[in-house]
Design a protein around this motif. Structure first.
Motif, PDB file in Angstrom:
ATOM      1  N   ILE A 141      -0.115  18.400  70.155  1.00  0.00           N
ATOM      2  CA  ILE A 141      -1.283  19.226  70.493  1.00  0.00           C
ATOM      3  C   ILE A 141      -1.639  20.141  69.331  1.00  0.00           C
ATOM      4  O   ILE A 141      -2.812  20.474  69.123  1.00  0.00           O
ATOM      5  CB  ILE A 141      -1.024  20.032  71.788  1.00  0.00           C
ATOM      6  N   PHE A 142      -0.641  20.556  68.523  1.00  0.00           N
ATOM      7  CA  PHE A 142      -0.941  21.342  67.323  1.00  0.00           C
ATOM      8  C   PHE A 142      -1.777  20.525  66.354  1.00  0.00           C
ATOM      9  O   PHE A 142      -2.761  21.026  65.779  1.00  0.00           O
ATOM     10  CB  PHE A 142       0.360  21.801  66.648  1.00  0.00           C
ATOM     11  N   ILE A 143      -1.410  19.265  66.191  1.00  0.00           N
ATOM     12  CA  ILE A 143      -2.164  18.394  65.273  1.00  0.00           C
ATOM     13  C   ILE A 143      -3.585  18.176  65.785  1.00  0.00           C
ATOM     14  O   ILE A 143      -4.555  18.202  65.018  1.00  0.00           O
ATOM     15  CB  ILE A 143      -1.428  17.044  65.099  1.00  0.00           C
ATOM     16  N   LEU A 144      -3.723  17.965  67.108  1.00  0.00           N
ATOM     17  CA  LEU A 144      -5.061  17.806  67.680  1.00  0.00           C
ATOM     18  C   LEU A 144      -5.898  19.066  67.474  1.00  0.00           C
ATOM     19  O   LEU A 144      -7.086  18.994  67.157  1.00  0.00           O
ATOM     20  CB  LEU A 144      -4.957  17.479  69.173  1.00  0.00           C
ATOM     21  N   GLY A 145      -5.270  20.223  67.673  1.00  0.00           N
ATOM     22  CA  GLY A 145      -5.978  21.479  67.432  1.00  0.00           C
ATOM     23  C   GLY A 145      -6.368  21.625  65.976  1.00  0.00           C
ATOM     24  O   GLY A 145      -7.477  22.079  65.655  1.00  0.00           O
ATOM     25  N   PHE A 146      -5.475  21.210  65.088  1.00  0.00           N
ATOM     26  CA  PHE A 146      -5.760  21.268  63.653  1.00  0.00           C
ATOM     27  C   PHE A 146      -6.945  20.365  63.305  1.00  0.00           C
ATOM     28  O   PHE A 146      -7.835  20.759  62.546  1.00  0.00           O
ATOM     29  CB  PHE A 146      -4.514  20.844  62.877  1.00  0.00           C
ATOM     30  N   LEU A 147      -6.966  19.155  63.882  1.00  0.00           N
ATOM     31  CA  LEU A 147      -8.091  18.245  63.638  1.00  0.00           C
ATOM     32  C   LEU A 147      -9.395  18.826  64.171  1.00  0.00           C
ATOM     33  O   LEU A 147     -10.454  18.694  63.561  1.00  0.00           O
ATOM     34  CB  LEU A 147      -7.808  16.883  64.285  1.00  0.00           C
ATOM     35  N   GLY A 148      -9.303  19.483  65.354  1.00  0.00           N
ATOM     36  CA  GLY A 148     -10.490  20.143  65.898  1.00  0.00           C
ATOM     37  C   GLY A 148     -10.994  21.235  64.975  1.00  0.00           C
ATOM     38  O   GLY A 148     -12.203  21.409  64.777  1.00  0.00           O
ATOM     39  N   THR A 208      -1.145  27.352  73.405  1.00  0.00           N
ATOM     40  CA  THR A 208      -0.954  28.184  72.218  1.00  0.00           C
ATOM     41  C   THR A 208      -0.823  27.324  70.965  1.00  0.00           C
ATOM     42  O   THR A 208      -1.388  27.639  69.914  1.00  0.00           O
ATOM     43  CB  THR A 208       0.291  29.070  72.376  1.00  0.00           C
ATOM     44  N   ALA A 209      -0.087  26.221  71.081  1.00  0.00           N
ATOM     45  CA  ALA A 209       0.082  25.331  69.928  1.00  0.00           C
ATOM     46  C   ALA A 209      -1.257  24.765  69.472  1.00  0.00           C
ATOM     47  O   ALA A 209      -1.544  24.712  68.274  1.00  0.00           O
ATOM     48  CB  ALA A 209       1.049  24.194  70.285  1.00  0.00           C
ATOM     49  N   GLY A 210      -2.087  24.343  70.428  1.00  0.00           N
ATOM     50  CA  GLY A 210      -3.385  23.770  70.077  1.00  0.00           C
ATOM     51  C   GLY A 210      -4.309  24.782  69.425  1.00  0.00           C
ATOM     52  O   GLY A 210      -4.956  24.503  68.408  1.00  0.00           O
ATOM     53  N   ILE A 211      -4.382  25.983  69.995  1.00  0.00           N
ATOM     54  CA  ILE A 211      -5.275  27.009  69.448  1.00  0.00           C
ATOM     55  C   ILE A 211      -4.766  27.499  68.090  1.00  0.00           C
ATOM     56  O   ILE A 211      -5.551  27.794  67.183  1.00  0.00           O
ATOM     57  CB  ILE A 211      -5.412  28.177  70.443  1.00  0.00           C
ATOM     58  N   THR A 212      -3.438  27.575  67.939  1.00  0.00           N
ATOM     59  CA  THR A 212      -2.882  27.956  66.639  1.00  0.00           C
ATOM     60  C   THR A 212      -3.248  26.920  65.585  1.00  0.00           C
ATOM     61  O   THR A 212      -3.609  27.264  64.458  1.00  0.00           O
ATOM     62  CB  THR A 212      -1.362  28.118  66.736  1.00  0.00           C
ATOM     63  N   GLY A 213      -3.158  25.636  65.947  1.00  0.00           N
ATOM     64  CA  GLY A 213      -3.567  24.587  65.016  1.00  0.00           C
ATOM     65  C   GLY A 213      -5.028  24.691  64.643  1.00  0.00           C
ATOM     66  O   GLY A 213      -5.421  24.506  63.473  1.00  0.00           O
ATOM     67  N   PHE A 214      -5.863  25.018  65.621  1.00  0.00           N
ATOM     68  CA  PHE A 214      -7.298  25.190  65.390  1.00  0.00           C
ATOM     69  C   PHE A 214      -7.549  26.333  64.404  1.00  0.00           C
ATOM     70  O   PHE A 214      -8.282  26.188  63.418  1.00  0.00           O
ATOM     71  CB  PHE A 214      -7.992  25.478  66.723  1.00  0.00           C
ATOM     72  N   GLY A 215      -6.918  27.483  64.663  1.00  0.00           N
ATOM     73  CA  GLY A 215      -7.093  28.629  63.776  1.00  0.00           C
ATOM     74  C   GLY A 215      -6.535  28.378  62.388  1.00  0.00           C
ATOM     75  O   GLY A 215      -7.113  28.812  61.383  1.00  0.00           O
ATOM     76  N   PHE A 216      -5.406  27.644  62.316  1.00  0.00           N
ATOM     77  CA  PHE A 216      -4.793  27.347  61.022  1.00  0.00           C
ATOM     78  C   PHE A 216      -5.724  26.492  60.165  1.00  0.00           C
ATOM     79  O   PHE A 216      -5.867  26.719  58.957  1.00  0.00           O
ATOM     80  CB  PHE A 216      -3.458  26.629  61.241  1.00  0.00           C
ATOM     81  N   LEU A 228      -9.239  24.313  74.999  1.00  0.00           N
ATOM     82  CA  LEU A 228      -8.745  25.158  76.086  1.00  0.00           C
ATOM     83  C   LEU A 228      -8.599  24.366  77.371  1.00  0.00           C
ATOM     84  O   LEU A 228      -7.552  24.375  78.017  1.00  0.00           O
ATOM     85  CB  LEU A 228      -9.708  26.324  76.316  1.00  0.00           C
ATOM     86  N   VAL A 229      -9.670  23.659  77.740  1.00  0.00           N
ATOM     87  CA  VAL A 229      -9.674  22.922  79.006  1.00  0.00           C
ATOM     88  C   VAL A 229      -8.711  21.753  78.958  1.00  0.00           C
ATOM     89  O   VAL A 229      -7.958  21.497  79.893  1.00  0.00           O
ATOM     90  CB  VAL A 229     -11.102  22.448  79.330  1.00  0.00           C
ATOM     91  N   GLY A 230      -8.702  21.025  77.840  1.00  0.00           N
ATOM     92  CA  GLY A 230      -7.852  19.841  77.740  1.00  0.00           C
ATOM     93  C   GLY A 230      -6.375  20.151  77.724  1.00  0.00           C
ATOM     94  O   GLY A 230      -5.549  19.300  78.020  1.00  0.00           O
ATOM     95  N   SER A 231      -5.998  21.391  77.380  1.00  0.00           N
ATOM     96  CA  SER A 231      -4.585  21.763  77.293  1.00  0.00           C
ATOM     97  C   SER A 231      -4.075  22.432  78.551  1.00  0.00           C
ATOM     98  O   SER A 231      -2.900  22.767  78.632  1.00  0.00           O
ATOM     99  CB  SER A 231      -4.366  22.705  76.097  1.00  0.00           C
ATOM    100  N   LEU A 232      -4.936  22.649  79.541  1.00  0.00           N
ATOM    101  CA  LEU A 232      -4.517  23.354  80.756  1.00  0.00           C
ATOM    102  C   LEU A 232      -3.792  22.402  81.705  1.00  0.00           C
ATOM    103  O   LEU A 232      -4.322  21.996  82.716  1.00  0.00           O
ATOM    104  CB  LEU A 232      -5.719  23.979  81.456  1.00  0.00           C
TER     105      LEU A 232
END
Length: 652
Positions: free
Chosen positions: A199-206, A359-367, A345-349
């Motif tokens: 999910i971190f990687i998916l957030g990073f790609l997002g 948190t992992a997904g949003i952290t990846g997004f911000g990173f 947000l929705v996909g990780s709930l």
């Protein structure tokens, strides 16, 4: 929609501010009754509001805060409402946060509702108030139970009780497991780690996609140039740019913190949120709304006053000024990042990874958003290699719009599966995706245009090659309408057995399964076979992946079919239990929870006996409750096969 961020920020303060956690300190409710005649009464609700806080009225414009609302039990049976609720005098002024005129109460608010009795035997009326209250820093979202004594006495709020029936049914949920120590040896920790990395990687790609949008991309050279030129020395400029990037990551990560609070209150709450029918329908509408904003028909923006205030604060200088610069970026880029972040947000709930997954997904997004600012500050010459802003960014936004539209139907499918409406059968769902991605291909080939598209003189190689890939994907999807398994998409379309074609079984892969534990247990005892207990969900993506990619493998399928009794318990099934099977269950925290639906029953059953709320979650056991191995979760074919085989052989 445009105010989703203030609600999240309000939840953050509600969760972590000591001033706000004790909600009763902000608004206290008292009730009284005024008798008007033998059959008419006036219910009076009085709110005492602490200093510097205000409570919103019952009439709030759409897009504003949550209005105060009242509901009453047994309306139409014991009594009827006469007219609308009357409220005391309120204040009205322009609110910069919500960008509209709002009415609210300070200090005290009085609400009155007239009723007419239909049943003279009624002595107490029960009600509920839901409200939002705010000060200049934070908001609370709360409710309170109300009770009204019509005979002039003191009314008590009705509490849920664990009666004899509830105690008996609660006791039946508890299993007398043998070898319970094996529950600590499951794959939950390892699987959770893999899930967090994914999910971190998916957030990073997002986040990388968000970088390519016109709201963010032009900010990179401007911001980096500011730090390198205004910081005095190159070393100072680099440190400021890195600090700026760190603040971007922190700001986005903070959005996930309220969900940790919710998760700790009730381990099933994230699963409940992700599978709630009306929330999924709401997400469907929201994502369609996001999609058309990406298509260019309108723009999502936060109140302009927010950006102005943050921009002004960024001039403070030092660390504080850099923080507000990062916050300004988050606000002004919301029209492009909001839909992508909303998808995350929705996909990780889900309960599969809990709030840590979010948190992992949003952290990846911000990173991903922060990385370019730090890199280009370290290597400023790289700025010359950046492509110029132009029409290609509009193309990226439109492609994201099509992806948002496709994802929207996943949420509508979740609601359809949970409620068994039969609207989006597998073939219908895939057919809608065929149409969406066919339109995307036509857009890439220049056959369709949207409002912000400029004149297209020549198709680039990248655009043509992407169009070809999308066309190939459409052909792949079409094969799924005619029975193809679509393993690349396993978990997204509805399961194979949820089809317009008549199926022999509504169990995965046509296996013989039970959807009630007691029925499956009786069958296992009669046939002297071990049990595979499958905690699953209609809207569980990884459950479908396991069924379609692992269970379908012949060596695994043969074990499931011949050596085990499969009991599949759907924790998100919203079908109501019959009245005699509904009961109240007292949690360890002391709170009493009403079990109304099939899903609530099996989710509680899982939490009581196996101390988890994640799906998929598999247990192998004998009919005598002896565990045959540690629990298993989402995993690969060989691991799952060896686990099943070892359990079957230990019985033999």
């Amino acid at each position: 929609m445009k105010h989703i961020l203030p609600i999240l920020i309000g939840l953050f303060f509600l969760t972590f501010s000591p001033k706000v956690t004790a909600q009763a300190q902000q608004v206290n409710w008292n009730t009284s009754v005024e008798k008007l005649s033998d059959t008419e009464y006036e219910l009076v609700m009085t709110a005492s509001i602490v200093e510097n806080w205000h409570l919103y009225t019952t009439n709030i414009p759409e897009g504003g805060p949550i209005p105060t609302s009242f509901t009453f039990e047994d309306v139409g049976e014991d009594f009827e409402l006469v007219g609308d609720i009357l409220e005391s005098e309120s204040h009205t002024e322009y609110d910069n946060i919500f960008d509209m005129e709002l009415s609210y109460f300070d200090g005290k608010a009085v609400f009155k509702q007239k009723i007419k009795l239909l049943n003279p035997e009624v002595k107490v009326i029960q009600g509920l108030v839901e409200y939002q209250a705010c000060d200049d820093k934070s908001c609370i979202f709360s409710d309170a139970d109300l009770a009204f004594a019509l005979d002039g006495g003191k009314a008590a709020v009705k509490q849920l009780e664990v009666d004899e029936k509830s105690a008996r049914l609660s006791k039946n949920l508890k299993l007398d497991l043998k070898n319970p120590e094996l529950l600590k040896g499951g794959e939950q920790e390892e699987g959770g780690g893999n899930s967090l990395a994914g999910i971190f990687i998916l957030g990073f790609l997002g986040g990388l996609l968000a970088l390519l949008t016109p709201c963010v991309f032009p900010m990179i050279p401007l911001t980096v140039s500011f730090f390198t030129k205004q910081s005095g020395t190159r070393k100072k400029g680099i440190s400021n740019a890195i600090l700026y990037g760190v603040f971007i990551v922190v700001i986005y990560m903070l959005l996930s913190l309220p969900f940790h609070f919710l998760d700790s209150l009730d381990p099933e709450i994230l699963n409940t949120i992700s599978t709630n029918v009306w929330l999924n329908i709401a997400f469907f509408v929201i994502f369609v709304f996001f999609a058309f904003s990406f298509f260019g028909y309108y723009e999502l923006t936060l109140p302009s006053s927010w950006g102005n205030k943050m921009d002004s604060a960024s001039g403070t200088g030092g660390v504080i000024g850099i923080f507000f610069m990062a916050l300004t970026l988050a606000i002004v880029s919301f029209s492009c990042t909001g839909p992508i972040l909303g998808s995350l947000l929705v996909g990780s709930l889900t309960a599969e990874g809990g709030a840590m997954q979010l948190t992992a997904g949003i952290t990846g997004f911000g990173f991903a958003l922060a990385l370019p600012f730090a890199l280009f500050a370290l290597f400023p010459n790289w700025l010359n290699s950046l492509p110029r802003s132009g029409g290609w960014m509009t193309t990226v936004k439109v492609i994201l719009g099509f992806l948002e539209l496709a994802l929207a139907f996943k949420f509508l499918s979740n609601a359809d599966l949970v409620q068994h409406w039969g609207i989006l059968k597998r073939e219908v769902f895939i057919g809608i995706w065929v149409v969406i991605f066919a339109l995307m291909a036509l857009y890439l080939f220049g056959k369709i245009r949207f409002p912000h598209d400029g004149p297209l003189k020549k198709l680039s190689f990248l655009r043509i090659s992407t169009g070809v890939l999308v066309t190939a994907f459409v052909i792949y999807l079409i094969s799924g309408i005619f029975g193809g398994h679509l393993k690349l998409l396993s978990g997204f379309p509805p399961p194979v057995f949820y089809s317009v074609k008549q199926q022999e079984s509504d169990c995965p892969l046509g296996l013989n399964c039970f959807k009630d534990f007691d029925e499956g247990l009786a069958y296992a005892k009669a046939n002297d076979k071990p049990i595979l207990l499958d905690f699953t969900g209609w809207a569980c993506v990884n459950c479908r992946k396991m069924e379609e990619n692992v269970w379908s493998v012949p060596k695994v399928y043969e074990l499931l079919k011949n050596d085990y009794v499969l009991i599949s318990l759907y924790v998100d099934d919203r079908k109501e239990l019959t009245e005699e099977k509904q009961f109240n269950y007292q949690l360890e925290s002391g709170r009493v929870k009403k079990i109304r639906t099939i899903g609530e029953k099996w989710a509680t059953f899982q939490a009581i006996n196996f101390h988890t709320a994640s799906q998929p979650y598999y247990i192998i056991m004998t009919p005598d409750m002896e565990l045959l191995g540690p629990p298993q979760q989402y995993t690969d074919t060989d691991t799952y096969h060896d686990w099943l085989k070892a359990g079957a052989e230990s019985v033999k």
